[in-house]
Design an enzyme around this catalytic site. Sequence first.
Site, PDB file in Angstrom:
ATOM      1  N   HIS A 164      -7.933  -3.862  -3.266  1.00  0.00           N
ATOM      2  CA  HIS A 164      -6.748  -3.330  -2.603  1.00  0.00           C
ATOM      3  C   HIS A 164      -6.448  -4.199  -1.380  1.00  0.00           C
ATOM      4  CE1 HIS A 164      -3.835  -0.180  -1.789  1.00  0.00           C
ATOM      5  NE2 HIS A 164      -4.191  -0.217  -0.520  1.00  0.00           N
ATOM      6  N   CYS A 180       0.846  -1.197   0.000  1.00  0.00           N
ATOM      7  CA  CYS A 180       0.000   0.000   0.000  1.00  0.00           C
ATOM      8  C   CYS A 180       0.888   1.256   0.000  1.00  0.00           C
ATOM      9  CB  CYS A 180      -0.948  -0.056   1.193  1.00  0.00           C
ATOM     10  SG  CYS A 180      -2.135   1.288   1.271  1.00  0.00           S
ATOM     11  N   ASP A 199      -9.198  -2.864  -7.367  1.00  0.00           N
ATOM     12  CA  ASP A 199      -8.726  -1.887  -6.378  1.00  0.00           C
ATOM     13  C   ASP A 199      -9.421  -0.549  -6.625  1.00  0.00           C
ATOM     14  OD1 ASP A 199      -7.243  -0.023  -4.838  1.00  0.00           O
ATOM     15  OD2 ASP A 199      -5.436  -1.241  -5.006  1.00  0.00           O
TER      16      ASP A 199
END
Length: 286
Positions: free
Chosen positions: A256, A167, A224
């Site tokens: 995600h 991330c 995502d």
Amino acid sequence: MDDHVKSLLPNADMTRRGFVSAAVLATGYALAVSPASAEAIATDATGLSAGAVMIPTTGGTSMPAYAAMPAGTGKFPTVLVVQEIFGVHEHIRDICRRLAKLGYQAVAPELYFRQGDPAVISDIPTILSSIVAKVPDAQVMADLDATAAWAAANGGDPARLGITGFCWGGRVVWLYAAHNPKLKAGVAWYGKLVGEASALTPRNPIDVAAELTAPVLGLYGGADQGIPQDTVEQMRVAVKQAKVAVEIKVYPDAPHAFHADYRPSYREAAAKDGWGRLQAWFKANL
């Protein structure tokens, strides 16, 4: 803490924030993502030297970090592990132990330690506004350099340096691969590729695509909601200018944070495939 890692602690004084952060390194998952899913992977430290360490930085302070490596002596290939927005909580520590079981020295520095401790904040918007938004890219690059130097002096092989991140950390992987010419390989998990420039974050991965000096594997989710597929395609085009190998893998139905086994976003098939690709990438390049 493992006695071997305890012996690696530098003799630098810890700030009060350093003590607090080091204490958090010994606890579980960040408050914002607790309780953890029953699917969360737990990797033991059997056969490893693993525990909290303090890393001297160029600013004269000591940065908390978690390090794991095979027990015993030797120069192990090093992987810097870059946190999500939640800091170096249990998931990131477990990633370090997984890598150590594979024969790597894995070190996860607490890159927000000057700005605050995200692990004790209970909601994501506050983490983003009060901590993440205040972290300069230049500070992160310097702290990763300090981590690499510490690793080389404490059991790591400086000639075999890799990095992986998730991330927020995935974005950092791309930037570091254009920053440190000694880096041999990077694996970026769903890191943001395109964004508005600011004083603290002047460039994004797409802006440094042509400057990459280490091979990078990017792992992304087709579902995502935070990283549009058109930006992934823009990056595919941009990295054609790179002088190193770049591979971008998209898992069509993955959201995600599909590798985060402690969260509802976890997708086992994509996570396992990505982990296998990470191993092959590091094996080929480190």
